[in-house]
Design a protein around this motif. Structure first.
Motif, mmCIF file in Angstrom:
data_model
loop_
_atom_site.group_PDB
_atom_site.id
_atom_site.type_symbol
_atom_site.label_atom_id
_atom_site.label_comp_id
_atom_site.label_asym_id
_atom_site.label_seq_id
_atom_site.Cartn_x
_atom_site.Cartn_y
_atom_site.Cartn_z
ATOM 1 N N GLU A 176 0.815 -1.203 0.000
ATOM 2 C CA GLU A 176 0.000 0.000 0.000
ATOM 3 C C GLU A 176 0.856 1.262 0.000
ATOM 4 O O GLU A 176 1.946 1.299 0.594
ATOM 5 C CB GLU A 176 -0.944 0.005 1.206
ATOM 6 C CG GLU A 176 -0.264 -0.136 2.549
ATOM 7 C CD GLU A 176 -1.233 -0.645 3.605
ATOM 8 O OE1 GLU A 176 -1.798 0.193 4.324
ATOM 9 O OE2 GLU A 176 -1.414 -1.868 3.682
ATOM 10 N N ARG A 178 -0.604 4.494 0.741
ATOM 11 C CA ARG A 178 -1.108 5.350 1.808
ATOM 12 C C ARG A 178 -0.778 4.665 3.121
ATOM 13 O O ARG A 178 -1.498 3.779 3.577
ATOM 14 C CB ARG A 178 -2.613 5.560 1.663
ATOM 15 C CG ARG A 178 -3.042 6.105 0.320
ATOM 16 C CD ARG A 178 -2.716 7.560 0.168
ATOM 17 N NE ARG A 178 -3.467 8.393 1.097
ATOM 18 C CZ ARG A 178 -3.460 9.715 1.058
ATOM 19 N NH1 ARG A 178 -2.721 10.342 0.173
ATOM 20 N NH2 ARG A 178 -4.178 10.406 1.915
ATOM 21 N N GLU A 220 -6.516 9.403 8.366
ATOM 22 C CA GLU A 220 -5.805 8.383 7.597
ATOM 23 C C GLU A 220 -5.738 7.065 8.360
ATOM 24 O O GLU A 220 -5.965 5.988 7.805
ATOM 25 C CB GLU A 220 -4.386 8.866 7.290
ATOM 26 C CG GLU A 220 -3.593 7.949 6.372
ATOM 27 C CD GLU A 220 -4.065 8.024 4.936
ATOM 28 O OE1 GLU A 220 -4.216 6.946 4.330
ATOM 29 O OE2 GLU A 220 -4.289 9.127 4.432
ATOM 30 N N THR A 223 -9.405 5.421 8.592
ATOM 31 C CA THR A 223 -9.900 4.889 7.323
ATOM 32 C C THR A 223 -9.007 3.791 6.751
ATOM 33 O O THR A 223 -9.458 3.007 5.914
ATOM 34 C CB THR A 223 -10.037 6.019 6.286
ATOM 35 O OG1 THR A 223 -8.794 6.723 6.176
ATOM 36 C CG2 THR A 223 -11.131 6.984 6.690
ATOM 37 N N SER A 224 -7.746 3.733 7.190
ATOM 38 C CA SER A 224 -6.849 2.692 6.703
ATOM 39 C C SER A 224 -7.072 1.355 7.405
ATOM 40 O O SER A 224 -6.761 0.301 6.837
ATOM 41 C CB SER A 224 -5.386 3.121 6.893
ATOM 42 O OG SER A 224 -5.069 4.232 6.084
ATOM 43 N N GLU A 288 -14.159 9.603 1.507
ATOM 44 C CA GLU A 288 -12.841 9.344 2.091
ATOM 45 C C GLU A 288 -12.321 7.968 1.676
ATOM 46 O O GLU A 288 -11.152 7.809 1.315
ATOM 47 C CB GLU A 288 -12.917 9.438 3.613
ATOM 48 C CG GLU A 288 -13.106 10.839 4.167
ATOM 49 C CD GLU A 288 -11.835 11.673 4.055
ATOM 50 O OE1 GLU A 288 -10.746 11.098 3.868
ATOM 51 O OE2 GLU A 288 -11.942 12.905 4.153
ATOM 52 N N TYR A 289 -13.199 6.982 1.710
ATOM 53 C CA TYR A 289 -12.785 5.621 1.348
ATOM 54 C C TYR A 289 -12.588 5.479 -0.160
ATOM 55 O O TYR A 289 -11.617 4.865 -0.615
ATOM 56 C CB TYR A 289 -13.815 4.609 1.848
ATOM 57 C CG TYR A 289 -13.748 4.366 3.329
ATOM 58 C CD1 TYR A 289 -12.914 3.394 3.850
ATOM 59 C CD2 TYR A 289 -14.517 5.123 4.212
ATOM 60 C CE1 TYR A 289 -12.843 3.181 5.220
ATOM 61 C CE2 TYR A 289 -14.446 4.911 5.576
ATOM 62 C CZ TYR A 289 -13.611 3.943 6.077
ATOM 63 O OH TYR A 289 -13.527 3.735 7.424
ATOM 64 N N ARG A 292 -9.295 6.976 -1.197
ATOM 65 C CA ARG A 292 -8.141 6.143 -0.878
ATOM 66 C C ARG A 292 -8.038 4.945 -1.818
ATOM 67 O O ARG A 292 -6.941 4.539 -2.204
ATOM 68 C CB ARG A 292 -8.209 5.702 0.583
ATOM 69 C CG ARG A 292 -7.704 6.778 1.518
ATOM 70 C CD ARG A 292 -8.244 6.660 2.924
ATOM 71 N NE ARG A 292 -7.668 7.690 3.772
ATOM 72 C CZ ARG A 292 -8.033 8.967 3.753
ATOM 73 N NH1 ARG A 292 -8.980 9.353 2.932
ATOM 74 N NH2 ARG A 292 -7.463 9.858 4.549
ATOM 75 N N GLU A 296 -4.826 4.304 -4.214
ATOM 76 C CA GLU A 296 -4.118 3.019 -4.166
ATOM 77 C C GLU A 296 -4.127 2.335 -5.529
ATOM 78 O O GLU A 296 -3.173 1.663 -5.906
ATOM 79 C CB GLU A 296 -4.763 2.098 -3.128
ATOM 80 C CG GLU A 296 -4.516 2.494 -1.688
ATOM 81 C CD GLU A 296 -3.081 2.262 -1.248
ATOM 82 O OE1 GLU A 296 -2.342 1.555 -1.970
ATOM 83 O OE2 GLU A 296 -2.690 2.800 -0.197
#
Length: 316
Positions: A176, A178, A220, A223-224, A288-289, A292, A296
């Motif tokens: 990943e 992020r 971050e 949500t990660s 937000e998701y 990301r 990615e």
């Protein structure tokens, strides 16, 4: 043939010209060069001051200095990832350039490592050096993060820790881009112990983490490692729908028993604005998701290295 094990210190630098000389001098005093071979991986994260020049001018005597210059400022998480990719030690210890992660703790970490622990956490037992707002926000973040995520992040533990080579390889090879490093370190697992320390005040310069950057880092992290915010909006939608159904039932019953009633425009406008606000918040969480996932999917590397230079003592 050299049989001594090698220890790598990883330090990101961003506009830390006031700390470079002092940091290298303190580390040179506290490390045990008779027992281990040492390298310090210094990552210049796109500094705009004389940080890089000072790192290039340094010539340490009892450890090897590896200066990693990134092509621009990628942020601390990316800079730390770059350092881990360049570190060659049997154990790797990330720490901050401002010496608020005291190098004097390294000896105690190595003792735990020699006992068989693969991860040694440095836990802040006293955060009085931080302001009231920062202490409260950090406490709130750890509480929320550990309730929402299956990966539990130890309270009051930053990036300052010792990791065995096997742990570093797992974290460095994660695909990943992020990267929330505290979460990745916790996700990797391995045999872990901790030691407590009191974090001192910063001696030189100012912190580069503003409140906005800390907020973005918290978002971050959540949500990660958790999809709970997405699930929450499922229940919010259910509760709002249930409330609307109950209110509709009351209106119907009142109309049947008391005749037609024309509600005021103020109450109608309030409900419409409330529902619109809920929808926008829900879209923001989904965004937000999705954002990301989009980033990615590009498969861009988290950092770009311009150059790597080695200075100082070489291993025997």
């Amino acid at each position: 043939m050299n049989t001594r094990r090698r220890i790598s210190l990883v330090i990101p630098f961003y506009n830390e010209e006031e700390n470079v000389d002092n940091t290298l001098a303190v580390i040179g005093k506290v490390i045990d060069s008779t027992r281990y071979d040492w390298e310090l991986v210094a990552i210049n994260d796109g500094s705009r001051d004389q940080t890089l020049a000072k790192l290039h001018a340094a010539n340490p005597e009892n450890f090897e200095l590896v200066v990693v210059d990134l092509s621009r400022n990628f942020g601390k998480e990316a800079a730390l990832s770059a350092g881990l990719s360049q570190a060659s030690g049997d154990a790797v210890i990330p720490l901050d350039a401002d010496l608020q992660d005291p190098p004097e703790m390294i000896a105690a970490m190595l003792e735990k490592w020699e006992q068989g622990f693969e991860v040694v956490l440095a836990r802040r037992s006293d955060r009085s050096s931080d302001g009231f707002l920062k202490r409260q926000s950090a406490e709130g973040f750890y509480r929320v993060m550990n309730r929402l995520s299956e990966v539990k992040i130890p309270d009051n533990v930053g990036d300052f820790r010792l990791m065995d080579r096997r742990v570093v390889e797992v974290v460095a090879n994660l695909p990943e881009s992020r990267r929330f490093m505290k979460g990745l370190f916790a996700w990797a697992g391995f045999r872990t112990t901790s030691i407590d320390y009191i974090r001192p005040e910063r001696e030189f310069g100012e912190t580069k983490f503003s409140g906005w950057k800390l907020w973005n880092l918290a978002v971050e992290g959540i949500t990660s490692f958790s999809i709970a915010p997405l699930k929450i909006w499922t229940y919010v939608g259910f509760l709002v729908a249930l409330g609307a159904f109950l209110y509709g039932s009351v209106v119907i019953a009142r109309t049947l028993f008391f005749g037609i009633d024309v509600p005021g425009y103020a109450s109608l406008l309030t409900v419409m604005l409330f529902m619109s606000g809920l929808q926008l918040i829900g879209l923001g969480v989904i965004g937000e998701y999705v954002g990301r996932v989009y980033l990615e999917s590009k498969r861009r590397p988290p950092f770009v290295i311009r150059s790597v230079e080695q200075r100082g003592r070489k291993s025997a």
